[in-house]
Design an enzyme around this catalytic site. Structure first.
Site, PDB file in Angstrom:
ATOM      1  N   ASN A   1     115.787  33.697  90.200  1.00  0.00           N
ATOM      2  CA  ASN A   1     115.289  33.496  88.841  1.00  0.00           C
ATOM      3  C   ASN A   1     114.875  34.874  88.339  1.00  0.00           C
ATOM      4  O   ASN A   1     113.774  35.344  88.589  1.00  0.00           O
ATOM      5  CB  ASN A   1     114.110  32.516  88.870  1.00  0.00           C
ATOM      6  CG  ASN A   1     113.553  32.223  87.489  1.00  0.00           C
ATOM      7  OD1 ASN A   1     113.881  32.903  86.513  1.00  0.00           O
ATOM      8  ND2 ASN A   1     112.707  31.215  87.407  1.00  0.00           N
TER       9      ASN A   1
ATOM     10  N   ARG B   1     119.181  31.050  87.849  1.00  0.00           N
ATOM     11  CA  ARG B   1     118.662  30.426  86.644  1.00  0.00           C
ATOM     12  C   ARG B   1     119.175  31.219  85.446  1.00  0.00           C
ATOM     13  O   ARG B   1     119.036  32.441  85.404  1.00  0.00           O
ATOM     14  CB  ARG B   1     117.134  30.451  86.612  1.00  0.00           C
ATOM     15  CG  ARG B   1     116.590  29.845  85.322  1.00  0.00           C
ATOM     16  CD  ARG B   1     115.108  30.081  85.134  1.00  0.00           C
ATOM     17  NE  ARG B   1     114.637  29.415  83.912  1.00  0.00           N
ATOM     18  CZ  ARG B   1     113.546  29.758  83.243  1.00  0.00           C
ATOM     19  NH1 ARG B   1     112.787  30.752  83.676  1.00  0.00           N
ATOM     20  NH2 ARG B   1     113.190  29.104  82.160  1.00  0.00           N
TER      21      ARG B   1
ATOM     22  N   HIS C   1     113.875  24.825  79.416  1.00  0.00           N
ATOM     23  CA  HIS C   1     113.112  24.289  80.548  1.00  0.00           C
ATOM     24  C   HIS C   1     113.783  23.034  81.105  1.00  0.00           C
ATOM     25  O   HIS C   1     113.126  22.213  81.742  1.00  0.00           O
ATOM     26  CB  HIS C   1     111.654  23.936  80.141  1.00  0.00           C
ATOM     27  CG  HIS C   1     110.785  25.123  79.874  1.00  0.00           C
ATOM     28  ND1 HIS C   1     109.740  25.087  78.990  1.00  0.00           N
ATOM     29  CD2 HIS C   1     110.791  26.379  80.378  1.00  0.00           C
ATOM     30  CE1 HIS C   1     109.139  26.269  78.953  1.00  0.00           C
ATOM     31  NE2 HIS C   1     109.777  27.077  79.783  1.00  0.00           N
TER      32      HIS C   1
ATOM     33  N   ARG D   1     104.179  33.406  72.675  1.00  0.00           N
ATOM     34  CA  ARG D   1     105.082  32.946  71.605  1.00  0.00           C
ATOM     35  C   ARG D   1     104.367  31.966  70.678  1.00  0.00           C
ATOM     36  O   ARG D   1     103.571  31.149  71.137  1.00  0.00           O
ATOM     37  CB  ARG D   1     106.315  32.274  72.210  1.00  0.00           C
ATOM     38  CG  ARG D   1     107.343  33.243  72.748  1.00  0.00           C
ATOM     39  CD  ARG D   1     108.447  32.531  73.525  1.00  0.00           C
ATOM     40  NE  ARG D   1     108.276  32.714  74.954  1.00  0.00           N
ATOM     41  CZ  ARG D   1     108.917  32.034  75.885  1.00  0.00           C
ATOM     42  NH1 ARG D   1     109.782  31.096  75.550  1.00  0.00           N
ATOM     43  NH2 ARG D   1     108.702  32.270  77.156  1.00  0.00           N
TER      44      ARG D   1
ATOM     45  N   ASP E   1      96.843  34.597  79.385  1.00  0.00           N
ATOM     46  CA  ASP E   1      96.609  33.846  80.617  1.00  0.00           C
ATOM     47  C   ASP E   1      95.567  32.755  80.354  1.00  0.00           C
ATOM     48  O   ASP E   1      94.430  33.048  79.991  1.00  0.00           O
ATOM     49  CB  ASP E   1      96.103  34.822  81.690  1.00  0.00           C
ATOM     50  CG  ASP E   1      96.035  34.180  83.049  1.00  0.00           C
ATOM     51  OD1 ASP E   1      95.463  33.076  83.175  1.00  0.00           O
ATOM     52  OD2 ASP E   1      96.567  34.777  84.007  1.00  0.00           O
TER      53      ASP E   1
ATOM     54  N   GLY F   1     102.288  26.030  85.324  1.00  0.00           N
ATOM     55  CA  GLY F   1     101.009  26.596  85.768  1.00  0.00           C
ATOM     56  C   GLY F   1      99.799  25.969  85.085  1.00  0.00           C
ATOM     57  O   GLY F   1      98.804  25.643  85.723  1.00  0.00           O
TER      58      GLY F   1
ATOM     59  N   GLU G   1     111.685  24.210  90.126  1.00  0.00           N
ATOM     60  CA  GLU G   1     112.941  24.650  89.513  1.00  0.00           C
ATOM     61  C   GLU G   1     113.914  25.154  90.568  1.00  0.00           C
ATOM     62  O   GLU G   1     115.112  24.914  90.475  1.00  0.00           O
ATOM     63  CB  GLU G   1     112.660  25.802  88.539  1.00  0.00           C
ATOM     64  CG  GLU G   1     112.383  25.375  87.114  1.00  0.00           C
ATOM     65  CD  GLU G   1     111.967  26.541  86.216  1.00  0.00           C
ATOM     66  OE1 GLU G   1     111.087  27.327  86.621  1.00  0.00           O
ATOM     67  OE2 GLU G   1     112.504  26.652  85.114  1.00  0.00           O
TER      68      GLU G   1
END
Ligand SMILES: Nc1ncnc2c1ncn2[C@@H]1O[C@H](COP(=O)(O)OP(=O)(O)O)[C@@H](O)[C@H]1O
Ligand SMILES: CC(=O)OP(=O)(O)O
Ligand SMILES: [Mg+2]
Length: 377
Positions: free
Chosen positions: A6, A67, A156, A216, A256, A304, A359
């Site tokens: 990835n 990926r 996703h 974003r 974060d 996460g 994933e």
């Protein structure tokens, strides 16, 4: 043994997976690629390091799975990577400027290192390829949309397919469940899944639409963008702002979620605003997708933030009891681990789950399936 790569803009995550054995042989993450002070100058150096870690020259390796975020209009399922496939991934770069270039770099270097091995691309967009036209189509001039390829794709998908399947199995409705998957990581998306099929998703033509993310913006009135362009901001700068300096980071300086929550607790006003906007948008999409699905069996949190933040789950779903959604506070704040777990109350009509995503495992499975198909041809 399958090597899953990835390759992201500043990190390369990799895993060596034996599908016959549940445990991972090797898992790793190389971070801060190309950043000041990092000893990993570029993706080539990163992939060389991966090769050292996983003995990439070993005979045990049967394939490499990559990926790839955007498959463009033509690549709607996992494929064996050929020059033509590389070309199509390159054509989709403008649609996923944060992701596809790094994915391509990983592919090109891995192909150079192991030209003898089948290399498979697994696309974030693939799961959404079956999205109904009503959800896929922007209500803009049809001719222009067709000429310039303006339509919704969704992202996703690899994570969402894995989580939706796990969630439906947990709910003991493996084939028929209606599931809302909330993938809340650095990027964030919501997807409505009916009986294993995507019926709507929050990300669009690019991974910029929808939920508030780490950096974003998610949904913005396109009119606001024209306002900025007319005010003299260059298009590249506006794009950079929406992708890198917006979302949580744009509103409070931190992308974060752990930091944002610490600051909220300490009474920081900007962090509280950022968190409020994040949760409000999430509730709005949950409500919308309840309506799209009609009946919801499961809401599944992953990524996460989705897996680790009881507070985000509480603030996204609190007050939705009239819609049949009731968290159990003890279950919500307790527990961890790799298995799906229920966080809703026993009397909640909708089952709310935390489903750790995987994933890499999903990519390994898809890779193996393509290799088997290619061999039998
Ligand atoms: N315990 C936690 N509480 C809240 N947020 C968390 C927690 N652990 C991780 N996160 C958040 O998860 C996000 C990263 O998600 P992840 O899915 O790992 O990212 P990526 O999209 O890069 O794979 C970060 O915003 C991080 O703060
Ligand atoms: C497509 C996308 O947003 O991916 P990520 O969450 O890994 O940035
Ligand atoms: Mg992610």
């Amino acid at each position: 043994m399958i090597l899953v790569i990835n390759s992201g803009s500043s990190s390369v995550k990799y895993q060596l997976i034996d599908l016959d054995a549940p445990e991972r042989r090797v898992t790793g993450k190389i971070e801060r690629i190309g950043e000041a002070g990092s000893d990993v100058p570029d993706h080539e150096a990163a992939l060389k390091r991966v090769a050292e870690e996983v003995a990439m020259d070993s005979g045990e390796l049967v394939a490499i799975g990559h990926r790839v975020v955007h498959g463009g209009p033509d690549l709607t399922g996992p494929v064996l990577i050929t020059d033509e496939v590389v070309q199509k991934i390159a054509e989709a770069v403008p649609l996923a400027p944060l992701h596809n270039p790094a994915n391509l770099a990983g592919i090109e270097i891995a192909r150079k290192m192991r030209p003898d091995l089948p290399q498979i691309a697994v696309f974030d967009t693939a799961f959404h390829a079956a999205m109904p036209a009503a959800a896929r189509t922007y209500a803009v001039d049809r001719e222009i949309a067709e000429r310039y390829g303006v339509r919704r794709y969704g992202f996703h998908g690899t994570s969402t397919a894995f989580v939706a399947r796990e969630a439906a199995r947990f709910a003991e409705r493996p084939a028929a469940a209606n599931v809302i998957v909330l993938h809340l990581g650095n990027g964030a998306s919501a997807t409505a899944v009916a009986a294993g099929r995507c019926v709507d998703t929050s990300m669009g033509m690019t991974p910029l639409e929808g939920l508030v993310m780490g950096t974003r913006s998610g949904d913005v009135d396109p009119g606001a963008i024209f306002h900025l362009l007319r005010a003299g901001l260059p298009a590249d700068q506006v794009e950079e702002m929406l992708n890198h300096h917006s979302g949580l980071a744009g509103l409070c300086g931190d992308n974060d979620m752990r930091r944002v929550l610490e600051r909220v607790k300490a009474g920081d006003a900007a962090a509280a605003t950022a968190y409020g906007v994040y949760c409000h948008r999430l509730r709005r999409y949950i409500g919308a997708f309840c309506a799209v699905l009609g009946k919801v069996d499961v809401i599944a949190f992953t990524g996460g933030v989705g897996e680790n933040s009881a507070q985000v789950r509480r603030d996204a779903l609190g007050g939705l009891e009239p819609m049949g959604i009731r968290l159990d506070p003890m279950r919500n704040s307790g527990g961890a681990g790799d298995a799906p777990r229920r966080v809703s109350a026993d009397n909640s009509r909708v089952t709310v789950l935390v489903v750790p995503t995987d994933e890499e495992l999903e990519i390994a499975r898809e890779t193996s399936a393509v290799v088997a198909r290619t061999k039998s041809q």
